[in-house]
Structures are given as C-alpha cells and as structure tokens.
Design a protein around this motif. Structure first.
Motif, mmCIF file in Angstrom:
data_model
loop_
_atom_site.group_PDB
_atom_site.id
_atom_site.type_symbol
_atom_site.label_atom_id
_atom_site.label_comp_id
_atom_site.label_asym_id
_atom_site.label_seq_id
_atom_site.Cartn_x
_atom_site.Cartn_y
_atom_site.Cartn_z
ATOM 1 N N VAL A 73 0.838 -1.203 0.000
ATOM 2 C CA VAL A 73 0.000 0.000 0.000
ATOM 3 C C VAL A 73 0.871 1.251 0.000
ATOM 4 O O VAL A 73 0.596 2.221 -0.718
ATOM 5 C CB VAL A 73 -0.958 -0.006 1.202
ATOM 6 C CG1 VAL A 73 -1.807 1.262 1.223
ATOM 7 C CG2 VAL A 73 -1.861 -1.234 1.170
ATOM 8 N N ASP A 74 1.939 1.252 0.806
ATOM 9 C CA ASP A 74 2.847 2.396 0.822
ATOM 10 C C ASP A 74 3.506 2.602 -0.533
ATOM 11 O O ASP A 74 3.688 3.736 -0.984
ATOM 12 C CB ASP A 74 3.932 2.192 1.884
ATOM 13 C CG ASP A 74 3.485 2.608 3.278
ATOM 14 O OD1 ASP A 74 2.611 3.494 3.373
ATOM 15 O OD2 ASP A 74 3.991 2.049 4.260
ATOM 16 N N ARG A 75 3.886 1.526 -1.182
ATOM 17 C CA ARG A 75 4.602 1.642 -2.467
ATOM 18 C C ARG A 75 3.693 2.090 -3.610
ATOM 19 O O ARG A 75 4.072 2.916 -4.435
ATOM 20 C CB ARG A 75 5.219 0.297 -2.836
ATOM 21 C CG ARG A 75 6.491 -0.046 -2.090
ATOM 22 C CD ARG A 75 7.056 -1.345 -2.646
ATOM 23 N NE ARG A 75 8.339 -1.662 -2.063
ATOM 24 C CZ ARG A 75 9.103 -2.672 -2.472
ATOM 25 N NH1 ARG A 75 8.689 -3.441 -3.464
ATOM 26 N NH2 ARG A 75 10.264 -2.900 -1.896
ATOM 27 N N HIS A 76 2.498 1.494 -3.665
ATOM 28 C CA HIS A 76 1.651 1.684 -4.843
ATOM 29 C C HIS A 76 0.416 2.522 -4.586
ATOM 30 O O HIS A 76 -0.289 2.875 -5.532
ATOM 31 C CB HIS A 76 1.228 0.315 -5.387
ATOM 32 C CG HIS A 76 2.369 -0.603 -5.681
ATOM 33 N ND1 HIS A 76 3.250 -0.374 -6.718
ATOM 34 C CD2 HIS A 76 2.791 -1.731 -5.056
ATOM 35 C CE1 HIS A 76 4.175 -1.340 -6.731
ATOM 36 N NE2 HIS A 76 3.916 -2.167 -5.735
ATOM 37 N N GLY A 77 0.128 2.843 -3.321
ATOM 38 C CA GLY A 77 -1.053 3.622 -2.998
ATOM 39 C C GLY A 77 -2.253 2.723 -2.745
ATOM 40 O O GLY A 77 -2.307 1.580 -3.229
ATOM 41 N N PRO A 78 -3.246 3.216 -1.990
ATOM 42 C CA PRO A 78 -4.412 2.384 -1.648
ATOM 43 C C PRO A 78 -5.206 1.920 -2.859
ATOM 44 O O PRO A 78 -5.688 0.787 -2.887
ATOM 45 C CB PRO A 78 -5.253 3.307 -0.763
ATOM 46 C CG PRO A 78 -4.295 4.321 -0.247
ATOM 47 C CD PRO A 78 -3.282 4.521 -1.319
ATOM 48 N N ARG A 79 -5.348 2.780 -3.849
ATOM 49 C CA ARG A 79 -6.220 2.407 -4.965
ATOM 50 C C ARG A 79 -5.629 1.266 -5.787
ATOM 51 O O ARG A 79 -6.353 0.398 -6.266
ATOM 52 C CB ARG A 79 -6.479 3.628 -5.845
ATOM 53 C CG ARG A 79 -7.255 4.708 -5.130
ATOM 54 C CD ARG A 79 -7.680 5.832 -6.038
ATOM 55 N NE ARG A 79 -8.398 6.862 -5.280
ATOM 56 C CZ ARG A 79 -8.970 7.920 -5.830
ATOM 57 N NH1 ARG A 79 -8.900 8.104 -7.136
ATOM 58 N NH2 ARG A 79 -9.602 8.807 -5.074
#
Length: 429
Positions: free
Chosen positions: A76-82
């Motif tokens: 999630v930190d790397r790619h974002g929640p979406r």
C-alpha cells in the motif's frame, strides 16, 4: 487537506472534508474482521465435525494474516491504496467465498487449510491505511490524537458487534452465510474507501523504499524510533489476551458460572472505550513518548491488582481500571509510529504495531494456559500484568527533526520535541 479549527474535538474531526465518508467506508470493511473469525470457525466445525481441524484452519488463517501484515502494508505504501488495497480486498473476498463453498461434508481438510491460509495472506490492511489517511487529513496533532482515539474505540466496538451479528445469522441460517457476509463487507467497504477523495492524499512512496522499518532506511533512526511503540503494543496484547482465560479460571475457582465471565470481559471493553475517549479529549502537554510508558504501566499494575480481588465486584472494578489504559496505550503507540517514519512508510508503521498487538495476544493466550495449571491465580495475574509493565521500560527514541504542526506559521520546532503535541490554546478542550 485539513481544515484550520480553533477548538479540536471529535465533532471537528468528522467535519474535516471527506472524513465521514472515508471513515464510514473503512468501518464497513473492518466490520468484516469482527464477523469472519466466528463465522469461519463455526462453518469449518459444522462441515468437518472436528474441533481440531477447525483449530488448524483458524490458526493458519490467523498466522498468515498477522505475520504478513507488514508486507501487505508495504504494498500500500509503495503503490497507494487504490492500486494495492482494492485488488487485495477483492482477492481476499473471493477466497472467503471459496472457503464458504468448501465448507461442506467431504471436503478434504488440506483444501480448507490451504484456502484459509491463502485468504489470511490477502487480508487488506484497512486499519493501518485508515490511520495513515487520518495523518494526511489532520496534520494538527491535537486533531490527529482525537481521530486515532475515535478510530480505536470504533474498531473495538466492531469486534464486539461482529460476533453478535454472526450469532444472529446462525440463529436463522447456516454460518457460511456469515463468511459470505464478511466477504461482501470487505469488498464493498474497501471499494468505497479507495474511491474516496481522501485516499488520494496517500501518495505512493515508490519502489526504492525499504519493505521494513530498518534503521537508516526511509529516514534516520526510523527502525529504532519504532522500537518503543511496537514493544509496548506487543506487551499490552499479551496482558490483555491473558484476561480471558484468567477470568474463566477465577469464575471456576469460586463456582460463579460462565455468565460472570461475560460481565468481566464487558467491563474491560467498557473501560477501554471510556479511556480511549477521555485520552483523545485531553490536550496533553507531555510528549507522546512520555505518556506511553505511563499507560502501559497502568495496564500492568491494574491487572496485577485484579489477581488480589476477593470477589466478583472488585475483580470487575480492577479489570475496568485496566481497560481505562488499554485504548490510550494502543492509540499512543499508533501516534508514535506515525511520528517515527517518513510519510511514505505510515501504513507499514501502523501495520507493525497491529502485528505486535495480534502476535502478543496469540502468545499471551498460549502462555497463560500453561501458567494457570501450574501457578496460583494471583501469581498468574501478576505475571500477565508484569509483561505490560516491563514493556513500559523500553526507552523511546526520536527519528530526527520534528514535523511542523498545523498552524505553526513556519515557527521552528526543536528536534527534541518531535513527538510532542502543540501547546493547547485557552479555547481548546
């Protein structure tokens, strides 16, 4: 994405643009975690007729969910929640549906165990992500303290209401319906959560970041700064998980019956909820790292005192007093974790605290079962409380320069106060 407010309060937190929508969506998804364990355990037990198989399935489901949590949070930190959270949630929901379909007589035990392990491995980190969203929405540390407090209390209520919801379902339908409901909740809640404008505030950290909170990565001393909140979260988890079995043993020794156990555990939850709300409403002048040992020690001392209770009334009072410190300890640990890392590491920092709490609870439940058979009950209470008290002795380290509080007008903050809340004004509650 924050709104300047002269009097931080719980209502002020929910008035921040998109906060209500985002928080409500996250709670719908997180309700799944309150329903899935009981529903899955009942489904496996009824389909196999074996408590041993049900225990194995639940152990694999819980182990992969807990111990892979930091890795999922790093995605999630790397790619974002979406990009990371939604596929994770949909895969998790699909595997729960497969499990529900597999919970019928004749299904090989290995199929149930492997599917449960895979489902647990895909559990979306909605709690840590929501807390990271709060940190982006509310750079004002007073508002963030209130947000984390109401978040923690709401999460605790979900874990109380979830099993009650499953109980209502199994009264009229098969427990597999509860498993399917858990899948629907996490899918719908996550979809609504990631499509909220507030989630756009969490920008991906990129592939160059480290997967773990190691010192020297993602900021100076980041891993060292996380040591205190993670250890205290684990210690509190151990102590709190011991209460269940210790109260059962207390009731058994005095012939009080199983009904009294529910009242004592309810007192723990009520105390925790009240403590969490009070903690969030206080404009503390001391830094978070100074408060955390106090809260952890409070849990430990009250539980040790509970072992000396001569009767049910005093036990309820002592356990409720212990609960008053539980939510503040965990909320403060999450606050420190957020302060200890760079913005691109917030989700996994919260996940490390989550993992510590859950691992501590698992370890505490296992160890106290051995102690109760070998030691006097007051000693068992004292040992369980000592774990949280010893965790309070872990020193706190700061990561470096402070992050300016909202409304600071560019004023410099000394690095030695990086975990302090801003001084409250006379109009603040």
């Amino acid at each position: 994405m924050s709104t300047p407010l002269s009097r931080p309060s719980y209502a002020a937190v929910l008035r921040v643009p998109h906060a209500r929508r985002t928080f409500s969506a996250a709670l719908v998804g997180r309700l799944s975690y309150g329903t899935v364990s009981l529903a899955l355990m009942l489904s496996v037990t009824r389909s196999t007729g074996s408590y041993a198989v049900a225990g194995l399935v639940m152990a694999l489901f819980g182990a992969t969910s807990v111990f892979l949590s930091p890795y999922r949070a790093s995605l999630v930190d790397r790619h974002g929640p979406r990009r990371a959270l939604l596929p994770m949630a949909l895969l998790y929901a699909a595997l729960l549906c497969v499990l529900a379909a597999a919970c019928r007589p004749g299904t090989p035990e290995a199929v149930l165990a492997v599917t449960a392990g895979l489902a647990g491995a895909c559990t979306p980190p909605l709690g840590p992500t929501m807390r990271a969203v709060w940190a982006e929405l509310l750079p004002d540390r007073l508002l963030l303290q209130r947000a984390y407090s109401v978040d923690g209390v709401a999460e605790e209520l979900l874990f109380v209401s979830g099993p009650l919801l499953v109980g209502g379902i199994v009264a009229v339908a098969s427990p597999v319906v509860g498993v399917v409901l858990s899948a629907a909740l996490v899918a719908a809640g996550t979809l609504a959560f990631v499509t909220s404008p507030a989630t756009a505030a969490l920008r991906p950290a990129g592939r160059g970041k480290s997967d773990g909170p190691s010192p020297g990565r993602g900021g100076p001393g980041q891993g060292r700064a996380l040591l205190q909140p993670v250890v205290v979260a684990a210690g509190v988890g151990v102590s709190v998980s011991a209460v269940d079995l210790l109260v059962v043993a207390f009731a058994g020794e005095r012939g009080l019956g199983d009904g009294t156990v529910a009242w004592v555990l309810a007192a723990l939850s009520v105390g925790s909820a009240v403590g969490g709300l009070v903690n969030g409403a206080v404009a503390w002048s001391s830094p978070t790292r100074a408060r955390l040992p106090f809260f952890a020690a409070g849990v430990g001392l009250c539980l040790a005192a509970a072992g000396l209770a001569p009767g049910l009334g005093t036990l309820v009072l002592a356990v409720m007093c212990a609960g008053l410190f539980v939510a503040p300890a965990l909320t403060t640990a999450y606050l420190i974790a957020d302060e200890s890392v760079a913005p691109g590491f917030r989700v996994r920092a919260g996940a490390w605290c989550n993992t510590a709490v859950n691992a501590g609870m698992s370890a505490g439940a296992a160890v106290v079962g051995l102690l109760v058979e070998r030691l006097p009950l007051p000693v068992c209470f004292a040992v369980s409380g000592a774990v949280a008290a010893v965790a309070a002795l872990v020193p706190g380290y700061r990561r470096g320069a402070a992050r300016p509080a909202a409304g600071a007008k560019g004023a410099a903050q000394p690095s030695s106060e990086s975990s302090e809340l801003p001084e409250p004004s006379s109009s603040e509650s």
